[in-house]
Design a protein around this motif. Sequence first.
Motif, PDB file in Angstrom:
ATOM      1  N   LEU A 265      33.339  39.485  43.101  1.00 29.67           N
ATOM      2  CA  LEU A 265      34.542  38.885  43.688  1.00 29.67           C
ATOM      3  C   LEU A 265      35.257  37.980  42.681  1.00 29.67           C
ATOM      4  O   LEU A 265      36.491  37.959  42.606  1.00 29.67           O
ATOM      5  CB  LEU A 265      34.173  38.104  44.941  1.00 29.67           C
ATOM      6  N   TYR A 266      34.489  37.246  41.908  1.00 30.07           N
ATOM      7  CA  TYR A 266      35.071  36.389  40.870  1.00 30.07           C
ATOM      8  C   TYR A 266      35.851  37.225  39.858  1.00 30.07           C
ATOM      9  O   TYR A 266      36.994  36.908  39.514  1.00 30.07           O
ATOM     10  CB  TYR A 266      33.958  35.593  40.188  1.00 30.07           C
ATOM     11  N   ARG A 267      35.250  38.325  39.395  1.00 33.38           N
ATOM     12  CA  ARG A 267      35.918  39.148  38.389  1.00 33.38           C
ATOM     13  C   ARG A 267      37.160  39.838  38.957  1.00 33.38           C
ATOM     14  O   ARG A 267      38.179  39.963  38.274  1.00 33.38           O
ATOM     15  CB  ARG A 267      34.941  40.182  37.843  1.00 33.38           C
ATOM     16  N   ILE A 268      37.070  40.262  40.198  1.00 36.43           N
ATOM     17  CA  ILE A 268      38.206  40.940  40.824  1.00 36.43           C
ATOM     18  C   ILE A 268      39.377  39.983  41.027  1.00 36.43           C
ATOM     19  O   ILE A 268      40.538  40.320  40.772  1.00 36.43           O
ATOM     20  CB  ILE A 268      37.780  41.565  42.176  1.00 36.43           C
ATOM     21  N   LYS A 269      39.073  38.770  41.457  1.00 38.31           N
ATOM     22  CA  LYS A 269      40.124  37.821  41.825  1.00 38.31           C
ATOM     23  C   LYS A 269      40.579  36.932  40.673  1.00 38.31           C
ATOM     24  O   LYS A 269      41.580  36.226  40.806  1.00 38.31           O
ATOM     25  CB  LYS A 269      39.629  36.941  42.979  1.00 38.31           C
ATOM     26  N   ARG A 270      39.873  36.967  39.548  1.00 40.49           N
ATOM     27  CA  ARG A 270      40.131  36.033  38.447  1.00 40.49           C
ATOM     28  C   ARG A 270      41.595  35.981  38.041  1.00 40.49           C
ATOM     29  O   ARG A 270      42.150  34.903  37.797  1.00 40.49           O
ATOM     30  CB  ARG A 270      39.257  36.419  37.242  1.00 40.49           C
ATOM     31  N   ASN A 271      42.260  37.091  37.953  1.00 39.44           N
ATOM     32  CA  ASN A 271      43.660  37.118  37.521  1.00 39.44           C
ATOM     33  C   ASN A 271      44.626  37.505  38.634  1.00 39.44           C
ATOM     34  O   ASN A 271      45.785  37.842  38.359  1.00 39.44           O
ATOM     35  CB  ASN A 271      43.810  38.087  36.345  1.00 39.44           C
ATOM     36  N   ARG A 272      44.131  37.451  39.881  1.00 42.99           N
ATOM     37  CA  ARG A 272      44.971  37.900  40.991  1.00 42.99           C
ATOM     38  C   ARG A 272      45.209  36.823  42.049  1.00 42.99           C
ATOM     39  O   ARG A 272      46.115  36.967  42.867  1.00 42.99           O
ATOM     40  CB  ARG A 272      44.327  39.117  41.670  1.00 42.99           C
ATOM     41  N   THR A 273      44.412  35.772  42.041  1.00 41.62           N
ATOM     42  CA  THR A 273      44.527  34.754  43.079  1.00 41.62           C
ATOM     43  C   THR A 273      44.569  33.374  42.456  1.00 41.62           C
ATOM     44  O   THR A 273      44.380  33.191  41.248  1.00 41.62           O
ATOM     45  CB  THR A 273      43.343  34.827  44.065  1.00 41.62           C
ATOM     46  N   ASP A 274      44.794  32.361  43.284  1.00 46.18           N
ATOM     47  CA  ASP A 274      44.794  30.977  42.823  1.00 46.18           C
ATOM     48  C   ASP A 274      43.398  30.579  42.346  1.00 46.18           C
ATOM     49  O   ASP A 274      42.388  31.077  42.862  1.00 46.18           O
ATOM     50  CB  ASP A 274      45.219  30.045  43.954  1.00 46.18           C
ATOM     51  N   PRO A 275      43.334  29.658  41.381  1.00 40.31           N
ATOM     52  CA  PRO A 275      42.023  29.228  40.876  1.00 40.31           C
ATOM     53  C   PRO A 275      41.086  28.727  41.967  1.00 40.31           C
ATOM     54  O   PRO A 275      39.878  28.938  41.889  1.00 40.31           O
ATOM     55  CB  PRO A 275      42.380  28.109  39.893  1.00 40.31           C
ATOM     56  N   ASP A 276      41.629  28.070  42.980  1.00 41.32           N
ATOM     57  CA  ASP A 276      40.771  27.520  44.027  1.00 41.32           C
ATOM     58  C   ASP A 276      39.907  28.605  44.667  1.00 41.32           C
ATOM     59  O   ASP A 276      38.770  28.336  45.074  1.00 41.32           O
ATOM     60  CB  ASP A 276      41.623  26.833  45.095  1.00 41.32           C
ATOM     61  N   GLU A 277      40.433  29.835  44.733  1.00 44.40           N
ATOM     62  CA  GLU A 277      39.687  30.914  45.361  1.00 44.40           C
ATOM     63  C   GLU A 277      38.643  31.495  44.420  1.00 44.40           C
ATOM     64  O   GLU A 277      37.472  31.622  44.770  1.00 44.40           O
ATOM     65  CB  GLU A 277      40.643  32.007  45.852  1.00 44.40           C
ATOM     66  N   TRP A 278      39.053  31.856  43.183  1.00 50.30           N
ATOM     67  CA  TRP A 278      38.089  32.521  42.322  1.00 50.30           C
ATOM     68  C   TRP A 278      37.038  31.564  41.756  1.00 50.30           C
ATOM     69  O   TRP A 278      35.893  31.958  41.494  1.00 50.30           O
ATOM     70  CB  TRP A 278      38.760  33.329  41.211  1.00 50.30           C
ATOM     71  N   VAL A 279      37.386  30.288  41.619  1.00 47.63           N
ATOM     72  CA  VAL A 279      36.385  29.324  41.170  1.00 47.63           C
ATOM     73  C   VAL A 279      35.292  29.160  42.223  1.00 47.63           C
ATOM     74  O   VAL A 279      34.113  28.968  41.893  1.00 47.63           O
ATOM     75  CB  VAL A 279      37.041  27.972  40.822  1.00 47.63           C
ATOM     76  N   SER A 280      35.659  29.267  43.496  1.00 46.33           N
ATOM     77  CA  SER A 280      34.651  29.192  44.560  1.00 46.33           C
ATOM     78  C   SER A 280      33.616  30.302  44.413  1.00 46.33           C
ATOM     79  O   SER A 280      32.415  30.091  44.611  1.00 46.33           O
ATOM     80  CB  SER A 280      35.326  29.283  45.930  1.00 46.33           C
ATOM     81  N   HIS A 281      34.090  31.515  44.059  1.00 43.88           N
ATOM     82  CA  HIS A 281      33.149  32.621  43.833  1.00 43.88           C
ATOM     83  C   HIS A 281      32.303  32.383  42.579  1.00 43.88           C
ATOM     84  O   HIS A 281      31.106  32.704  42.556  1.00 43.88           O
ATOM     85  CB  HIS A 281      33.909  33.938  43.721  1.00 43.88           C
ATOM     86  N   LEU A 282      32.913  31.823  41.541  1.00 47.47           N
ATOM     87  CA  LEU A 282      32.177  31.503  40.314  1.00 47.47           C
ATOM     88  C   LEU A 282      31.049  30.519  40.608  1.00 47.47           C
ATOM     89  O   LEU A 282      29.911  30.694  40.148  1.00 47.47           O
ATOM     90  CB  LEU A 282      33.143  30.915  39.283  1.00 47.47           C
ATOM     91  N   ILE A 283      31.358  29.484  41.385  1.00 50.53           N
ATOM     92  CA  ILE A 283      30.363  28.469  41.743  1.00 50.53           C
ATOM     93  C   ILE A 283      29.236  29.089  42.552  1.00 50.53           C
ATOM     94  O   ILE A 283      28.051  28.868  42.290  1.00 50.53           O
ATOM     95  CB  ILE A 283      31.034  27.318  42.515  1.00 50.53           C
ATOM     96  N   ARG A 284      29.612  29.897  43.555  1.00 52.16           N
ATOM     97  CA  ARG A 284      28.603  30.500  44.416  1.00 52.16           C
ATOM     98  C   ARG A 284      27.706  31.456  43.639  1.00 52.16           C
ATOM     99  O   ARG A 284      26.489  31.521  43.862  1.00 52.16           O
ATOM    100  CB  ARG A 284      29.290  31.242  45.566  1.00 52.16           C
ATOM    101  N   ALA A 285      28.285  32.180  42.677  1.00 52.79           N
ATOM    102  CA  ALA A 285      27.488  33.083  41.848  1.00 52.79           C
ATOM    103  C   ALA A 285      26.468  32.301  41.030  1.00 52.79           C
ATOM    104  O   ALA A 285      25.302  32.709  40.902  1.00 52.79           O
ATOM    105  CB  ALA A 285      28.395  33.899  40.935  1.00 52.79           C
ATOM    106  N   GLY A 286      26.899  31.171  40.473  1.00 51.17           N
ATOM    107  CA  GLY A 286      25.981  30.344  39.703  1.00 51.17           C
ATOM    108  C   GLY A 286      24.859  29.791  40.554  1.00 51.17           C
ATOM    109  O   GLY A 286      23.675  29.839  40.175  1.00 51.17           O
ATOM    110  N   LEU A 287      25.203  29.245  41.712  1.00 48.84           N
ATOM    111  CA  LEU A 287      24.175  28.714  42.607  1.00 48.84           C
ATOM    112  C   LEU A 287      23.149  29.781  42.980  1.00 48.84           C
ATOM    113  O   LEU A 287      21.933  29.542  42.940  1.00 48.84           O
ATOM    114  CB  LEU A 287      24.837  28.154  43.876  1.00 48.84           C
ATOM    115  N   SER A 288      23.645  30.963  43.348  1.00 49.87           N
ATOM    116  CA  SER A 288      22.735  32.020  43.790  1.00 49.87           C
ATOM    117  C   SER A 288      21.832  32.497  42.657  1.00 49.87           C
ATOM    118  O   SER A 288      20.647  32.783  42.877  1.00 49.87           O
ATOM    119  CB  SER A 288      23.527  33.196  44.378  1.00 49.87           C
ATOM    120  N   TRP A 289      22.374  32.582  41.436  1.00 42.66           N
ATOM    121  CA  TRP A 289      21.523  32.986  40.323  1.00 42.66           C
ATOM    122  C   TRP A 289      20.447  31.932  40.055  1.00 42.66           C
ATOM    123  O   TRP A 289      19.281  32.260  39.785  1.00 42.66           O
ATOM    124  CB  TRP A 289      22.344  33.230  39.061  1.00 42.66           C
TER     125      TRP A 289
END
Length: 302
Positions: A265-289
């Motif tokens: 989701l982070y990679r898909i949205k990185r250049n398509r949505t506002d930072p607030d949205e894709w950064v949330s996926h980046l954070i969640r990916a880090g936490l889960s890993w």
Amino acid sequence: MRISVAICTWNRSQLLQRTLERLCELDADDRYSWELVLVDNNSTDDTSQVIDRFADNLPLRVVRETKQGHSWSRNRAIAESTGDYIVWTDNDVLVCPQWLSAYYDAFSAEPEVAFFGGVIDPVFDPPGRPDWLGATWEKCHPVYAARDLGRTPVELNEHRLPYGANFAVRLDVQREHLFDPTLGRVKSGMMGEDETHVLRRIARSGGKGRWVPDVRVQHIVPADRATEKYVRSYFIGQGMANVAFNKPCKQGVAALLDCVCQSLLYRIKRNRTDPDEWVSHLIRAGLSWGEYSASTGSRTEK
């Protein structure tokens, strides 16, 4: 009164030099004496040479801790300190000229208080804070240790604590509450929570805390940390801490699947949505890993 300032360092000589230069500018006075306990945790860069440049300008006591890890280094600093209080800061911090005197005022005003903390203001090296990070600062400010509880000297407790770059503990109390070597950063690892764990234990045992608004430092953020990769790495460390402290979190296969999903989701949205949205996926990916690696015993932070 005697105050011990403690810094633990590993392979950050250029930043450490800036930290020590600023400490030379302290407006210390004759109401107290102080020492700087500097623990070198097996640095392989030119840390020793940098430290030597300040031997005549700072009240340095340099020790080497061979057991690798921030918590081991902090416990060594506690063992070596001779002050009534130990004041903690980091090798990437610029203190204000009144920093130590403001701590002394707080110690003198409330000698029964066990721990204290003050303001941490991140300062980004050129080219500065990127726009995406500014737009998501509410989510990302813990990554850079930003801490400001306001101008009122409020009580600190287990739910409201200072951060590691700027806090102090009565040394008699600190010696009763050492740092857990299974927590804290090891070399470039990102698992923190070592000081949080100690301060919570102090508070739960009845130790009072006090916020000191005039105790201010700046936290240097190098350009290579103002990145999406570093934000993810920080939250990997947080995920590992979630498992260590038995906080509600995903573990095992569930954490791995969530990491894969959030990363996509982070990679898909990185250049398509506002930072607030894709950064949330980046954070969640880090936490889960982090939760996956800690719960499966791999301890990897890639």
